[in-house]
Scaffold this motif. Structure first.
Motif, PDB file in Angstrom:
ATOM      1  N   TYR A  58       0.819  -1.090  -0.089  1.00  0.00           N
ATOM      2  CA  TYR A  58       0.146   0.068   0.026  1.00  0.00           C
ATOM      3  C   TYR A  58       0.815   1.456  -0.031  1.00  0.00           C
ATOM      4  CZ  TYR A  58      -3.912  -3.174   0.933  1.00  0.00           C
ATOM      5  OH  TYR A  58      -4.928  -3.934   0.907  1.00  0.00           O
ATOM      6  N   ARG A  59       2.209   0.998   0.185  1.00  0.00           N
ATOM      7  CA  ARG A  59       3.035   2.358   0.286  1.00  0.00           C
ATOM      8  C   ARG A  59       4.097   2.172  -0.606  1.00  0.00           C
ATOM      9  NH1 ARG A  59      -0.973   2.981   3.989  1.00  0.00           N
ATOM     10  NH2 ARG A  59      -0.129   1.535   5.201  1.00  0.00           N
ATOM     11  N   THR A  62       4.323   1.173  -4.729  1.00  0.00           N
ATOM     12  CA  THR A  62       3.138   1.641  -5.369  1.00  0.00           C
ATOM     13  C   THR A  62       3.636   3.004  -6.046  1.00  0.00           C
ATOM     14  OG1 THR A  62       2.560   3.003  -3.402  1.00  0.00           O
ATOM     15  CG2 THR A  62       1.829   0.656  -3.228  1.00  0.00           C
ATOM     16  N   SER A 130      -4.057   5.965  -1.461  1.00  0.00           N
ATOM     17  CA  SER A 130      -3.647   4.573  -0.848  1.00  0.00           C
ATOM     18  C   SER A 130      -4.136   4.601   0.671  1.00  0.00           C
ATOM     19  CB  SER A 130      -1.991   4.857  -0.362  1.00  0.00           C
ATOM     20  OG  SER A 130      -1.777   5.898   0.235  1.00  0.00           O
ATOM     21  N   ALA A 163       1.331   6.861   5.444  1.00  0.00           N
ATOM     22  CA  ALA A 163       1.985   7.185   4.418  1.00  0.00           C
ATOM     23  C   ALA A 163       2.639   8.501   4.334  1.00  0.00           C
ATOM     24  CB  ALA A 163       0.666   7.646   3.335  1.00  0.00           C
TER      25      ALA A 163
END
Length: 250
Positions: A58-59, A62, A130, A163
């Motif tokens: 997710y981070r 990506t 995200s 994030a």
């Protein structure tokens, strides 16, 4: 990092209470009537490696981790100028681990030197996207959990802060911050269940410490924001003129 993690813990706790009051409960990890709950050992093992996998998904690997290479390619497309292929690949790898260091290497504004203006608008877009995906992933159909709609909100808030930590400090910071929620409290539960005695106080001590540190962190942030938005009155250097003396008559 402890200040950020504890402050985020307090925020998530408050949001969870508010959601429950308005009828949007976050649910729970498992429900014995719907899906079997893992053992304490299985849960601890899963939570130990989950932050690494989830941060990669997710981070790190990506578009959020590739903003710097994207900006370099865009600049090459517009101006025809850019680094060599080897240097570009080096910057790309560095960007996945630490966007901040990649910016410093390419001369882009950084969070350290430029504050929030060092976060590019494209990064803000990917941070929000995200975070939303991270929240939705916790209640995906067939995920094997019993999380409710409220978990989407709290997970998205956590994902947003994680994030930002990734963009500002790198992958290690995002993983550590994620580990705080997945492993930190679970260690206390495992320790109390295995050793008993005084170790049974560990969950209480961990929660109390996190609440105190988190509350203080939030108060510091609020104070900093108030000072930033409050106009300062500059001290005047104007000096009141002294009255002129009356002429002396002869």
């Amino acid at each position: 990092m402890p200040l950020i993690s504890c402050g985020l813990y307090v925020v998530v706790l408050v949001v969870t209470l508010v959601l429950e009051l308005v009828g949007v409960p976050p649910g729970s990890l498992c429900d014995p009537h719907l899906n079997p709950c893992p053992t304490q050992a299985q849960l601890f093992a899963g939570l130990a490696y989950a932050p690494v996998g989830e941060e990669l998904a997710y981070r790190i690997i990506t578009p959020l981790g590739l903003v710097i290479p994207i900006r370099i390619l865009w600049r090459r497309l517009i101006t025809g100028q850019g680094p060599s292929i080897s240097r570009f690949l080096s910057i790309t790898g560095l960007s996945l681990l630490s966007p901040e260091r990649a910016k410093r290497k390419t001369g882009y504004p950084t969070f350290t030197m430029n504050g929030w203006s060092g976060v590019h608008w494209l990064e803000w877009i990917f941070i929000v996207v995200s975070s939303v995906l991270f929240g939705l992933a916790h209640v995906e159909s067939g995920g094997g959990t019993n999380w409710g709609a409220g978990k989407v909100v709290t997970a998205a808030i956590s994902g947003f802060v994680i994030a930002i930590a990734f963009v500002a400090y790198g992958a290690y910071a995002a993983i550590l911050l994620h580990w705080f929620f997945d492993v930190y409290f679970e260690i206390s539960l495992v320790g109390s269940s295995i050793f008993g005695g005084l170790f049974s106080l560990l969950p209480f001590v961990f929660v109390l410490t996190s609440l105190i540190v988190g509350t203080l962190s939030i108060l510091v942030v609020i104070g900093w924001v108030v000072r930033r938005i409050t106009p300062r009155v500059s001290p005047t250097t104007y000096k009141t003129p002294e009255p002129e003396g009356l002429p002396v008559e002869a």
